[in-house]
Motif scaffolding. Structure first.
Motif, short mmCIF file in Angstrom:
data_model
loop_
_atom_site.label_atom_id
_atom_site.label_comp_id
_atom_site.label_asym_id
_atom_site.label_seq_id
_atom_site.Cartn_x
_atom_site.Cartn_y
_atom_site.Cartn_z
N MET A 267 -9.63 27.52 -35.00
CA MET A 267 -8.50 26.91 -35.68
C MET A 267 -9.03 25.99 -36.76
SD MET A 267 -5.64 27.73 -34.14
CE MET A 267 -4.49 26.42 -34.23
N LEU A 268 -8.15 25.61 -37.64
CA LEU A 268 -8.57 24.68 -38.69
C LEU A 268 -8.21 23.29 -38.24
CD1 LEU A 268 -6.69 26.76 -41.19
CD2 LEU A 268 -9.11 26.47 -41.26
N ASP A 269 -9.10 22.36 -38.47
CA ASP A 269 -8.72 20.99 -38.20
C ASP A 269 -8.39 20.34 -39.51
OD1 ASP A 269 -8.74 20.54 -35.60
OD2 ASP A 269 -10.07 18.80 -35.75
N THR A 270 -7.20 19.80 -39.61
CA THR A 270 -6.83 19.21 -40.88
C THR A 270 -6.92 17.72 -40.75
OG1 THR A 270 -4.65 19.32 -40.07
CG2 THR A 270 -5.33 21.04 -41.55
N ALA A 271 -6.52 17.07 -41.82
CA ALA A 271 -6.72 15.63 -41.92
C ALA A 271 -6.29 14.87 -40.69
CB ALA A 271 -5.97 15.11 -43.12
N THR A 1506 -0.53 16.30 -43.90
CA THR A 1506 -1.54 15.77 -44.83
C THR A 1506 -0.88 15.08 -46.02
OG1 THR A 1506 -1.67 17.95 -45.83
CG2 THR A 1506 -3.37 17.41 -44.26
N ASN A 1507 0.00 14.13 -45.72
CA ASN A 1507 0.68 13.32 -46.74
C ASN A 1507 1.61 14.10 -47.64
OD1 ASN A 1507 -0.19 10.94 -45.91
ND2 ASN A 1507 -2.01 10.91 -47.21
N LEU A 1508 1.87 15.36 -47.32
CA LEU A 1508 2.85 16.11 -48.10
C LEU A 1508 4.16 16.09 -47.32
CD1 LEU A 1508 1.13 19.41 -49.21
CD2 LEU A 1508 1.85 17.53 -50.65
N LEU A 1509 5.24 15.93 -48.03
CA LEU A 1509 6.54 15.98 -47.36
C LEU A 1509 6.99 17.44 -47.35
CD1 LEU A 1509 8.97 14.46 -46.20
CD2 LEU A 1509 9.88 14.32 -48.50
N VAL A 1510 7.29 17.96 -46.16
CA VAL A 1510 7.76 19.34 -46.03
C VAL A 1510 9.23 19.29 -45.64
CG1 VAL A 1510 7.43 21.53 -44.83
CG2 VAL A 1510 5.46 20.06 -45.28
N VAL A 1541 8.84 16.10 -52.95
CA VAL A 1541 8.72 17.07 -51.86
C VAL A 1541 7.52 17.97 -52.14
CG1 VAL A 1541 9.88 18.96 -50.68
CG2 VAL A 1541 11.21 17.03 -51.50
N GLY A 1542 6.68 18.17 -51.14
CA GLY A 1542 5.50 19.02 -51.33
C GLY A 1542 5.80 20.49 -51.09
N VAL A 1543 6.51 20.78 -50.01
CA VAL A 1543 6.79 22.18 -49.66
C VAL A 1543 8.26 22.28 -49.27
CG1 VAL A 1543 6.13 24.12 -48.18
CG2 VAL A 1543 4.44 22.38 -48.74
N VAL A 1544 8.94 23.29 -49.80
CA VAL A 1544 10.33 23.55 -49.37
C VAL A 1544 10.33 24.89 -48.65
CG1 VAL A 1544 12.73 23.84 -50.09
CG2 VAL A 1544 11.23 22.32 -51.38
N VAL A 1545 10.80 24.89 -47.41
CA VAL A 1545 10.82 26.11 -46.60
C VAL A 1545 12.28 26.47 -46.35
CG1 VAL A 1545 9.99 27.18 -44.49
CG2 VAL A 1545 8.75 25.25 -45.46
N ILE A 1546 12.68 27.66 -46.75
CA ILE A 1546 14.07 28.10 -46.51
C ILE A 1546 14.05 29.09 -45.35
CG2 ILE A 1546 16.14 29.09 -47.57
CD1 ILE A 1546 15.13 26.63 -49.07
N VAL A 1547 14.85 28.79 -44.30
CA VAL A 1547 14.84 29.64 -43.10
C VAL A 1547 16.27 30.05 -42.74
CG1 VAL A 1547 12.74 28.60 -42.15
CG2 VAL A 1547 14.95 27.60 -41.61
N ASP A 1548 16.37 30.94 -41.75
CA ASP A 1548 17.68 31.38 -41.28
C ASP A 1548 18.34 30.29 -40.45
OD1 ASP A 1548 17.51 34.05 -42.27
OD2 ASP A 1548 15.99 34.42 -40.74
N PRO A 1549 19.66 30.35 -40.28
CA PRO A 1549 20.33 29.37 -39.41
C PRO A 1549 19.79 29.47 -38.00
CG PRO A 1549 21.95 30.59 -40.71
CD PRO A 1549 20.63 31.26 -40.94
N GLY A 1550 19.67 28.30 -37.34
CA GLY A 1550 19.23 28.31 -35.94
C GLY A 1550 17.73 28.27 -35.74
N VAL A 1551 16.97 28.20 -36.85
CA VAL A 1551 15.50 28.20 -36.69
C VAL A 1551 14.99 26.81 -36.29
CG1 VAL A 1551 13.34 28.37 -37.99
CG2 VAL A 1551 15.05 30.17 -38.17
#
Length: 1583
Positions: A267-271, A1506-1510, A1541-1551
């Motif tokens: 696995m990757l170890d992040t900050a 890592t200090n990014l707002l998702v 905002v660093g990352v915007v993730v669009i998902v289906d309802p209920g996720v």
């Protein structure tokens, strides 16, 4: 395409001709891309070795054979746009994108150099991830290869076949190659592809954009695909195996429960030590790398004062260029000549030619194939116009009540393809002395801008429209055949003007033709930057003078022939082609837009056939003619003496003019006849270049520095040719006019000679006003320029033209842009047209349509931000588009030194069009802001362009002594923030003491004294009791279980026993059975049979952590635990003893256990916090007795009372109310399992009504179900007789900030059913103390306060009024329970805080839990959370830390004892807060903003990585709306929270996972996101 660097001019002529032929074949679609490249390479093969090496890596994306099948000739130039940003779109590059002859070479080189500069920085941008189904429309099934897809820097170098093996060798050595020097640790297991789609085999062959890379890259992809670790799907709350979650450094350590660890090696170890699976993290790592690039220095800083953000005046950059010239002197045009036989009015000229030259041709119209359709002679034009004038004045209405009066405004609605009808209508109106208002034909009810046309008609008071029969038939109709009411239009009367409907005037009727005066002659429409359409009124004298000035400037002679390609309803097309031509008896040949689309050469053919002397065109027409000229060998253009380029004021027209001359010089076109001009709707013609003498030198051009232009000064570009703008002059100012240049903003101060400003004109030949809009008129038509001192330079009013420019040597006028295309970003000016030109110079243009780009700015966070929207070609692949977008970013950054905020590509033909096919900028901007644009690709770059963020907050070191702090608090008049519930009181009765000591004894006592009293009623989804339990029945069932435990369990006193039951009475009986047996019950939510993989691991985890010796359950659940499905997710062979309690024999235990002391453990309460931590707390007998007594006192519970409970009975206060409280207080509990609401929503509410319940308890999820599901049905429920007026208190059991909006909607929706608005309140508990606040029967109603969100981020409370900006409403969390003391403490110093200060809530109470139950005795945590002392003030008392931030406010209300009431307000959990930029944010606040951003956002959740707002947003609309959310979410978070905002993730309802209490599991969501398990619709990485 390695020939980019070939100097084509150096090649032999025959090679150049062959290349040109090839280019045209490609642009016409006669040859495929592959064939084109093959032939081209062959032609150039012998010339390429001569090139220096450097040229080879110029950035140019080679279209791969796999992508471009056959770029068929697309209708790619939809039209002569009227909007500034698109006016020159065709201007300076060919449609074939590779046609060297028509390129603005200067600009392409500049772009390439800018991109090369970026290339050196080696930055790969992470490409967004799209769900496969989303881009079904793209023809190739494109998987992204290892992220070279986004490494726009590498293509040039990858293309050389020779270097290929080396590249592959390097690639195979280090995956680092495409993760792009990301943090070393994160390249250990980069997943094979950046957009591996979900739900398909991972090792499927992937189409690769670079064909040469295929063999190696796919091997590599395979290698990596197998190193990828497959995470098991995480359970609903935590994942399956233990792992130590890294503590968030800056917060008090979270409760470490059993956590989960995966094999770390793969696995990757992040900050922050979170293990993540590879793909997402690789992208985020790339994103972080791009964000580490040095930003451009911020232009204006917002500093952060302690109390408020203050906009500091930016310190001026000493290097900013300043204007240094003297003040400009107004420039005078040549005087208007005096002509003896000049007619007194334009109608008089028509009358004269109609009488004397009746056979002379006035107008020739063409059909769609470009052949002449009809010719209107001057005689015909005169007679028909007369007929129309007569009809309008005498045949509409009656003699006494005519419909039209002199001076009325009349709309002219004629298609471009019918100029004859328009001419007749226009002159007919002039003769009838009514005012024509030409407008576009409305095509549909919802036409882009039709509402604005409605505004124009309204402001001009138009109620009559003239049109042709054909046009009328084409207008949209209602069912009964009437023309529809267009959106925003006034009611219109339509009149058909075909000759057969006109009446011949009587012999004695003559039109009245007065000498031209200042009355309005006609109104021309113009659209402002905001999209408003206004009418510019042109007086009769101005119309006449303008014709005279044009005749003088263009030297028109009687009887000449003119070819007009422009729209004859407005602008140059009207002024030259309809008015001045009639004045001079010119023969006009009009070439409508439709003909040009079908046959782009038609205007050139007309010039050739008719030997026309003058042609009136736009750059687009020059462009189209060049594209099509190969079919025409024998064309001769030597007759032209003036080729007037109407949009020659556009800086990018210069390359079109050059390219056209280049191609047609051999056809007799002379260089000196090209005459660019500058026009404006307000001032009409501003300047026009006069044709030069044969062989005279052509006028010089200005090569200006873009940097200088952005500061509004003129600097000749010397050093950096990349950022140069070449502009041609537009000749001299019109005869009889006076011109100045003034500052575009603020008072009209005269500019200096080296300063860019707005051109203002004083002339008799200009517009007079915006019709019907006197306010706007004054600022535009009556401007009096002032000098440096601010004093007016004279009396004469000038009109603003909306053109930005300067006066060059020899009084030549240069225009560098338009006000409406001006984008002011951080105090610098950028021109929309320049940005478009840069974007179009980025190769390959095969991604987008050239003429379909919109550039505008939106205001976000105190500054303008630039947005570019373009239409993507249907055959462009994902990679090509992303490639093109990332390079456009870099090019604009390099050339204009400005960051783009957003770049969006939409499907072809979806942008709103102006009537002539250009892009409607305002409508596009509006649909971008409304979220209706539906992009298919989007790139947001807020990190680069938002440079005015407040400075991050620096936390002050805490070193002030306790004494001074305390004294400071008190001296400031603040009382210490603490509150307490009323006294628990003394228990008198001996019997009761026994009862109070142990709950097990209380049940036995009730079974003896009141055996038949019903304690519990369990209802099903129909509201029918399925099971009841009296005191005696419950006691007997408990005894049976005790006997079985002793017999079959082989248990020791104090062993833990897991109770695995659905909500019901069995659970209660099993609980007391355990108490009777002296074992410790642990209630666990049973696994969900349909979702074992996600829910069973949690059960297993609690069983393992609690070291349970035995499981009590029902038969169906026992079967599930041992089933094959269960074995797939956990090891079913190692369950402890499982006992099913369904059919137990009637046995009594030998004796019932009695604990030696009340401090003994009674049960364990396990719960998963919202941060995903599993924590178990120990509850002693003393604690549960006191808790039950406290609730009894607060809610006044006794045997004759009934309460209804709709809660999950597994932990916290829900469990206490369900299992313990009734046995203690003797009241009857009606139990409604929340799951039953899924089958029948109204069951809870109808139970309240049926049993006339006064007190009920529910969870937020139950309340939300009812609000969403029953909100619309209150009428129906009322009809069924549902009545909630009996409900006195409805308490929501929660461990969070009260959800005020939900409570209020619930109260409002069910008010009609009699629910009192005062009934709804929220309880508050935490892990360390299950119930701290609970709204009881006595005490004041819960109060609400409004706090300032900015202060909360600084850990301060500032109370504001309702409705204040940035205010947040908070509701009190119930009244504090009897026996409970609460104090607010600074979590860092652990000192008490004052009233209304934000701090951690600490609690002291006899019913606090006695500690955490963990395998390792984490004593430090125990001491820290359960037995903590204040650092000063009252150092003796032991407090428990709740981990929640809140404050106490003393209110004006009185409590039961008559003292002022202290209200406790919970703000949020400390564990959940996000520390960003030194400030503390509560996720719920950001989520509230996000959910408001667009109607299709159902739910949202935020977390940091890592200090990014998702931001994760659930999309409730259609998938095409997914990308609309990205900019809106980014905007709202930036505006309201000052975060990028660093990352915007669009998902289906209920996720988004939600626990039983209705709380979002954000950490669980974060883990699923990083492990790539969300199957998102779209992931956007903001640069």
């Amino acid at each position: 395409m390695a020939d980019r660097g070939v100097d084509l001019s150096a090649l032999p002529k025959e090679v150049r001709d062959q290349l040109a032929e090839l280019d045209l074949e490609l642009s016409e679609g006669d040859i495929t891309q592959k064939g084109y490249e093959k032939k081209r390479a062959k032609l150039l093969a012998s010339y390429i070795p001569l090139l220096p090496k450097a040229e080879l890596s110029l950035p140019d994306v080679q279209p791969s054979p796999s992508h471009s099948a056959n770029p068929s000739p697309s209708p790619e130039a939809p039209g002569p746009s009227t909007s500034s940003a698109s006016r020159h779109h065709r201007a300076h590059r060919s449609g074939g994108a590779r046609d060297e002859r028509y390129r603005s070479d200067i600009h392409t080189e500049a772009v390439q150099a800018a991109l090369a500069k970026h290339r050196e920085e080696k930055m790969a941008l992470p490409m967004p991830t799209k769900r496969r189904s989303y881009f079904v429309q793209s023809p190739i099934d494109n998987c992204t290869p290892p992220d070279t897809s986004s490494a726009s820097e590498d293509e040039g170098s990858l293309r050389r076949k020779a270097a290929l093996s080396a590249v592959l060798a390097q690639t195979l050595q280090s995956p680092d190659y495409w993760i792009n020097r990301s943090v070393q640790s994160s390249s250990t297991s980069s997943s094979a592809s950046s957009t591996l789609s979900h739900g398909e085999p991972k090792n499927q062959p992937q189409p690769q954009p670079q064909p040469q890379l295929q063999p190696g890259a796919s091997v590599l992809a395979d290698v990596l695909a197998h190193t990828r670790i497959e995470n098991s799907v995480p359970p609903d709350v935590t994942s399956s195996t233990p792992q130590e979650r890294g503590s968030r450094v800056d917060l008090p350590p979270a409760v470490r429960g059993m956590s989960r660890g995966q094999s770390r090696s793969s696995m990757l170890d992040t900050a922050d030590g979170v293990p993540v699976s590879s793909r997402v993290s690789t992208k985020i790592q790339q994103l972080l790398n791009t964000l580490k690039r040095p930003k451009r220095p911020p232009l204006s800083e917002y500093f952060l004062d302690d109390s408020e953000e203050i906009v500091e005046v930016p310190r001026p950059d000493p290097n900013t260029p300043k204007p240094e010239g003297r003040q400009i002197i107004p420039v005078k045009g040549e005087p208007l000549g005096v002509v003896s036989n000049w007619p007194p009015a334009l109608q008089a000229a028509l009358a004269r030619w109609g009488a004397t030259q009746a056979k002379s041709p006035a107008l020739t119209a063409l059909d769609i194939t470009g052949k002449p359709l009809y010719t209107l002679t001057y005689g015909k034009l005169w007679s028909r116009s007369l007929k129309l004038a007569y009809t309008l004045l005498n045949k509409l209405g009656t003699k006494t009540e005519p419909v039209l009066q002199t001076g009325d405004r009349v709309a002219l609605v004629y298609p471009n393809s019918d100029p004859g009808m328009f001419w007749v209508a226009f002159y007919g109106c002039l003769l009838a002395e009514v005012i024509p208002v030409p407008i576009e034909v409305p095509l549909s009810r919802q036409d882009a801008g039709s509402q604005q046309i409605g505004f124009l008609l309204g402001s001009c008071g138009v109620s009559l429209a003239l049109t042709s029969e054909v046009c009328l038939k084409g207008l949209p109709k209602t069912q009964n055949g009437e023309i529809v009411q267009f959106k925003g239009w006034p009611r219109m009367k339509w009149v058909v003007t075909d000759t057969k409907y006109l009446t011949k005037p009587s012999k004695d009727w003559q039109p009245h033709i007065p000498t031209a005066n200042t009355d309005t002659a006609y109104i021309e429409y113009k659209a402002s930057k905001e999209g408003t359409v206004m009418g510019v009124a042109v007086s009769k004298i101005a119309m006449l003078t303008h014709c005279q000035a044009l005749t003088q400037a263009c030297n028109y002679c009687e009887g000449e022939t003119l070819v007009n390609v422009l729209d004859c309803k407005k602008d140059m097309g009207l002024w030259h082609g309809v008015l001045t031509s009639v004045m001079n008896r010119i023969h006009t040949i009009t070439v409508p837009y439709a003909v040009m689309k079908a046959c782009p050469m038609s205007w050139v053919q007309r010039v050739h056939i008719h030997k026309a002397r003058v042609a009136l065109v736009k750059c687009r027409d020059l462009h189209w003619a060049m594209m099509a000229h190969k079919d025409q060998k024998d064309i001769n253009l030597s007759s032209i003496r003036m080729l007037i380029v109407a949009d020659g004021a556009n800086p990018w027209s210069v390359s079109s003019c050059d390219a056209f001359l280049n191609v047609f010089q051999s056809h007799g076109l002379r260089p000196e006849v090209i005459c660019p001009c500058a026009t404006s709707p307000e001032a009409l013609t501003v300047a026009i270049r006069r044709p030069g003498a044969r062989g005279a030198p052509l006028p010089a051009r200005a090569i200006l520095s873009m940097g200088g232009l952005s500061h509004g000064v003129i600097r000749v570009n010397t050093e950096d040719k990349n950022s140069a703008l070449t502009v041609q002059d537009v000749g001299h100012i019109m005869p009889g006019a006076l011109m100045c240049i003034v500052k575009p903003d603020g008072p009209p101060q005269l500019c200096k000679t080296d300063e860019i400003g707005e051109i203002v004109i004083n002339s008799r030949a200009g517009g007079t006003m915006y019709y019907g809009l006197p306010g706007v008129t004054k600022n535009t038509f009556e401007v009096i320029p002032v000098n440096q001192a601010g004093t007016p330079i004279g009396e004469i009013p000038f009109a603003r033209t909306g053109l930005l420019g300067f006066v060059g040597p020899g009084s030549l006028v240069f225009v560098v842009g338009k006000i409406e295309g001006l984008l002011m970003v951080s105090g610098r000016r950028h021109n929309a047209d320049d940005l478009v030109a840069t974007a179009l110079a980025v190769e390959p243009v095969k991604t987008v349509y050239r003429g379909r780009i919109a550039v505008f700015s939106v205001t976000v966070f105190y500054d303008e931000r630039i947005v570019i929207v373009a239409e993507q070609r249907p055959d462009a692949s994902e990679e090509d588009s992303f490639q093109w977008m990332s390079r456009v970013l870099q090019a604009i950054d390099g050339i204009h030194q400005v960051g783009l905020y957003c770049l969006a590509l939409v499907q072809a033909n979806t942008l709103p069009k102006t009537p002539l096919g250009g892009i409607h900028i305002c409508e596009t901007k509006q649909s971008f802001l409304d979220g209706n644009l539906h992009p298919c690709n989007i790139l947001m770059c807020p990190h680069t362009c938002v440079t005015n963020m407040p400075k991050p907050r620096q936390k002050q070191p805490v070193d002030v002594g306790p004494a001074s702090m305390l004294v400071g608090n008190l001296v400031a008049g603040k009382r210490i923030a603490q509150a307490m519930g009323r006294e628990l009181g003394v228990v008198e009765d001996q019997d009761l003491i026994r009862k109070h000591q142990f709950l097990s004894e209380a049940l036995q006592w009730r079974a003896q004294t009141d055996p038949d009293h019903v304690l519990y009623i369990l209802l099903n989804s129909k509201g029918v009791p399925v099971c009841t339990a009296t005191c005696a029945q419950l006691h007997k069932r408990a005894e049976k279980i005790t006997a079985t435990l002793i017999e079959r369990g082989g248990l020791n006193t104090g062993d833990n026993v897991v109770l695995l039951y659905p909500p019901g009475i069995d659970l209660i009986a099993a609980f007391y059975g355990c108490l009777y047996a002296g074992v410790i019950p642990v209630t666990v939510r049973p696994p969900h049979p349909q979702n074992l993989a996600a829910t069973l691991p949690t059960v297993r985890m609690i069983i393992d952590v609690s070291k349970a010796a035995c499981i009590l359950t029902t038969q169906p659940l026992m079967r599930i635990l041992r089933s094959r499905e269960a074995a797939a997710s956990v090891n079913v062979k190692t369950w402890p003893t499982i006992i099913d309690t369904d059919d137990l024999p009637r046995k009594r235990p030998p004796q019932i256990y009695k604990p030696p002391t009340a401090e003994m453990l009674a049960y364990l309460d396990f719960s998963v916090s919202t941060t995903g931590m599993l924590t178990g707390v120990k509850m002693s007998h003393a604690a549960i007795s006191t808790l039950c007594r406290s609730i009894k006192l607060q809610c006044e519970l006794y045997s004759s009372r009934q309460i209804a409970i709709c809660l999950d009975p597994y932990c916290g206060l829900g469990f206490v109310l369900w299992c313990l409280s009734s046995v203690y207080s003797g009241h009857q509990s009606i139990l409604i399992p929340p799951l039953e609401l899924e089958t029948s929503l109204p069951v809870w509410l109808s139970t309240l009504s049926q049993y006339k319940i006064r007190d009920t308890f529910c969870s937020y999820s139950v309340m939300e179900l009812c609000t969403k599901g029953l909100g619309t049905q209150s009428e129906m429920l009322k009809a069924r007789g549902l009545n909630l007026s009996c409900v006195r208190s409805c308490v929501v059991v929660a461990e969070e900030r009260p959800r005020l909006a939900l409570s209020q909607s619930f109260s409002k929706l069910f008010k009609d059913l009699g629910l009192s608005p005062r009934a709804v309140s929220t309880a508050f508990g935490s892990r360390v103390n299950l119930a701290i606040g609970l709204q009881g029967t006595s005490g004041p109603d819960p109060s609400t306060v409004y706090v300032d969100m900015k202060s909360l981020r600084h850990d301060r409370v500032r109370l504001v009024e309702k409705g204040a900006p940035q205010s947040l409403p908070l509701m009190e969390s119930g009244t504090i329970l009897p026996g409970v003391r609460v104090i607010i403490v600074n979590p860092e110093t652990r000192g008490p805080l004052g009233d209304s200060h934000l701090g951690e809530i600490w609690v002291n109470s006899p019913h606090s839990a006695s500690g955490y139950y963990t395998i390792y005795g984490e004593e430090s945590l125990q001491a820290d959370h359960f037995n903590t002392k204040l650092s000063f003030g009252d150092p003796q008392t032991l407090w428990s830390r709740t981990g929640y931030l809140g404050f106490i406010k003393r209110t004006e209300l009185l409590d039961a004892s008559g003292d002022r009431h202290d209200a406790l307000f919970v703000v949020g959990s400390l564990d959940e807060t996000l520390e960003l930029r030194g400030l503390r944010y509560h996720p719920i606040d950001i989520e509230t903003s996000v959910s408001r951003a667009h109607r299709s956002i159902a739910e949202s959740a935020v977390f940091t990585w890592t200090n990014l707002l998702v931001v994760v947003a659930e999309l409730s609309g259609s998938e095409q709306e997914a990308l609309d959310l990205v900019p809106l979410v980014t905007n709202v978070v930036l505006e309201e929270h000052h975060l990028i905002v660093g990352v915007v993730v669009i998902v289906d309802p209920g996720v988004i996972p939600i626990n039983s209490r209705g709380e979002k599991q954000r950490m669980h969501l974060r883990d699923s996101f990083l492990a790539d398990q969300l199957d998102p619709i779209y992931v956007a990485y903001n640069m």
